[in-house]
Design a protein around this motif. Structure first.
Motif, short mmCIF file in Angstrom:
data_model
loop_
_atom_site.label_atom_id
_atom_site.label_comp_id
_atom_site.label_asym_id
_atom_site.label_seq_id
_atom_site.Cartn_x
_atom_site.Cartn_y
_atom_site.Cartn_z
N GLY A 24 0.78 -1.23 0.00
CA GLY A 24 0.00 0.00 0.00
C GLY A 24 0.81 1.28 0.00
N ALA A 25 2.11 1.22 0.32
CA ALA A 25 2.95 2.42 0.32
C ALA A 25 3.20 2.90 -1.11
CB ALA A 25 4.27 2.15 1.03
N ARG A 26 3.49 4.19 -1.24
CA ARG A 26 3.79 4.78 -2.54
C ARG A 26 5.14 5.48 -2.50
NH1 ARG A 26 -1.67 7.29 -5.28
NH2 ARG A 26 -3.00 5.44 -5.00
N GLU A 27 5.92 5.31 -3.55
CA GLU A 27 7.23 5.95 -3.65
C GLU A 27 7.31 6.66 -4.99
OE1 GLU A 27 10.56 3.45 -2.80
OE2 GLU A 27 9.47 2.34 -1.24
N CYS A 28 7.57 7.95 -4.94
CA CYS A 28 7.60 8.77 -6.15
C CYS A 28 8.88 8.53 -6.94
CB CYS A 28 7.49 10.25 -5.75
SG CYS A 28 7.32 11.36 -7.15
N LEU A 29 8.74 8.35 -8.24
CA LEU A 29 9.87 8.26 -9.15
C LEU A 29 10.11 9.59 -9.87
CD1 LEU A 29 9.13 4.79 -10.77
CD2 LEU A 29 11.09 5.33 -9.30
N LEU A 30 9.04 10.22 -10.32
CA LEU A 30 9.15 11.49 -11.05
C LEU A 30 7.84 12.24 -10.94
CD1 LEU A 30 10.84 13.30 -12.97
CD2 LEU A 30 9.79 12.07 -14.88
N ASP A 31 7.93 13.51 -10.57
CA ASP A 31 6.75 14.37 -10.49
C ASP A 31 7.05 15.64 -11.26
OD1 ASP A 31 4.17 15.25 -9.58
OD2 ASP A 31 5.21 16.55 -8.16
N ILE A 32 6.28 15.89 -12.31
CA ILE A 32 6.41 17.11 -13.11
C ILE A 32 5.17 17.95 -12.85
CG2 ILE A 32 6.80 18.09 -15.40
CD1 ILE A 32 9.05 16.30 -14.58
N PRO A 33 5.22 18.90 -11.92
CA PRO A 33 4.01 19.63 -11.53
C PRO A 33 3.58 20.67 -12.55
CG PRO A 33 5.90 20.45 -10.31
CD PRO A 33 6.38 19.27 -11.09
N ARG A 34 4.48 21.04 -13.48
CA ARG A 34 4.14 22.05 -14.49
C ARG A 34 4.80 21.62 -15.80
NH1 ARG A 34 5.86 27.54 -12.50
NH2 ARG A 34 7.92 26.72 -13.01
N TRP A 35 4.08 20.81 -16.55
CA TRP A 35 4.65 20.24 -17.78
C TRP A 35 4.91 21.34 -18.81
CZ3 TRP A 35 7.06 16.34 -19.85
CH2 TRP A 35 7.14 16.25 -21.24
#
Length: 423
Positions: A349-360
């Motif tokens: 159930g845990a989540r681990e971020c690989l890549l977050d582009i908040p403003r493409w």
């Protein structure tokens, strides 16, 4: 006596206050050289130079706007997701120094206070085994932006592993970014047909190379390239071709030519064969289920799947079924994309971020090497989520909005992730 003490105290306070105001020579010049001058130098891609005190002082209001909005220097990944090698974002302390300097009147200060400053290290390969270049200089024919793909012959006669990559723009003033794709022998005819159908050198290729092909590497201003993670490499078989996609940006009009090249480190064997895993919902491509209705300002599509048991099939045998390691990630959308995210969803159930582009931003896309690789177990899933703005206010050229779906063209869209993985 008491009056003199007060005067001295005031003077001391004034001196200390003055000392706290950053100056160009003592505090700012080294930051600009490190974080801005790679692009904002004569002959580079930026539209103006930021090298001298006069350069920066004259544009201090624009500099402030870009720094406050975090648009410059360009570093698309958002904070708090993962740590990446060669992070080009502006450190918070440097950001505060620049804003304080501008707020304080942008004083030049004393040249004697200048601190040593040098541009970022050039990076590069530990060994260059093969260099591939456009066969002849190419003169772009479309302004302000042109996307051109060039097929480069693969000269090796045996399987080799690409273990490092560097792109060398031939004309840094017009090359905005470079993406390099690999066409396996069975795919060459598909891409050769696109090349043959275009009478000019190469062929037009706005959204991608004209079909699904794994990415071998990329370059954007400020990126340096270099060796792949130790012991890993991407296999390339005889009869393959390299697809070199170049985004030309010509704000000053047509005229300049370019002859971009790539440098590769090659090995005959590696400890762990790598694979550039494209990540998208197959139904988006095959059944056109990635519908983006006309007029909607926030459309979301997402895909989550556990690939471990199917890796042999997905990678055509390059990576066997089971756990795998992710070394880097990238993503791709088109002009109406607004944000996207890649993450690992653990079986527990845990989540681990690989890549977050908040403003493409289509013009500032790339791939990002994780400082610490992440292990994905067999029961874990990989998730990608993309958002688009297809409202009337977000249409290129002011055209009325229309329904969008997956496709290669300018008026199509994509939601595609890339993962550099090994067993």
């Amino acid at each position: 006596m008491r009056a003199s003490v007060v005067v001295c105290a005031i003077a001391l306070c004034a001196c200390q206050s003055a000392d706290r105001v950053p100056t160009w020579h003592r505090d700012v010049r080294s930051i600009v050289t490190q974080s801005c001058a790679t692009c904002h130098t004569a002959g580079a891609i930026a539209p103006f130079v930021l090298q001298s005190y006069a350069d920066v002082f004259a544009r201090r209001s624009l500099v402030r706007t870009q720094i406050e909005s975090r648009k410059m220097p360009p570093w698309p990944p958002g904070p708090g997701c993962a740590e990446y090698a060669d992070d080009r974002s502006l450190p918070e302390q440097d950001r505060a120094t620049l804003l304080s300097w501008i707020d304080g009147g942008a004083p030049e200060g004393d040249p004697a206070d200048a601190r040593p400053s040098s541009p970022p290290p050039p990076g590069g390969l530990s060994r260059v085994d093969r260099e591939l270049q456009l066969g002849a200089p190419y003169v772009p024919v479309q302004a302000p932006d042109e996307y051109r793909c060039f097929l480069l012959d693969w000269p090796e006669t045996e399987r080799r592993y690409v273990t490092g990559f560097v792109a060398k723009p031939g004309n840094a003033a017009i090359v905005h970014h470079v993406l390099v794709f690999l066409a396996a022998p069975g795919q060459v005819a598909q891409f050769q047909a696109l090349d043959d159908a275009d009478p000019a050198p190469g062929y037009k290729c706005f959204g991608g190379p004209g079909g699904l092909a794994p990415t071998l590497g990329g370059w954007t201003p400020g990126s340096r390239g270099g060796d792949f993670p130790v012991g890993t490499g991407v296999p390339v078989d005889p009869g393959s071709k390299i697809i070199l996609q170049v985004h030309y940006n010509l704000p000053r009009g047509l005229g300049p030519s370019d002859q971009t090249s790539i440098q590769l480190k090659l090995d005959t064997a590696v400890d762990r064969q790598a694979f550039l895993l494209p990540w998208a919902d197959p139904s988006w491509l095959n059944a056109r289920t990635m519908v983006i209705p006309a007029g909607q300002a926030d459309v979301r599509h997402a895909f989550t799947f556990s690939p471990g048991a199917y890796l042999g099939l997905i990678t055509s045998g390059a990576i066997p079924p089971g756990p795998f390691t992710v070394y880097g990630a990238g993503s791709h959308q088109h002009l109406r994309g607004t944000r996207d995210r890649l993450e690992i969803q653990r079986a527990g159930g845990a989540r681990e971020c690989l890549l977050d582009i908040p403003r493409w931003d289509f013009h500032w896309q790339g791939t990002y090497a994780l400082k610490t690789p992440k292990r994905v177990e067999t029961g874990d899933s990989i998730s990608i989520e993309c958002h688009w703005d297809n409202s009337a206010a977000n249409q290129p050229g002011g055209a009325p909005p229309r329904e969008l779906n997956w496709g290669e063209g300018t008026e199509d869209e994509m939601c595609l992730g890339y993962l550099y993985i090994t067993q």
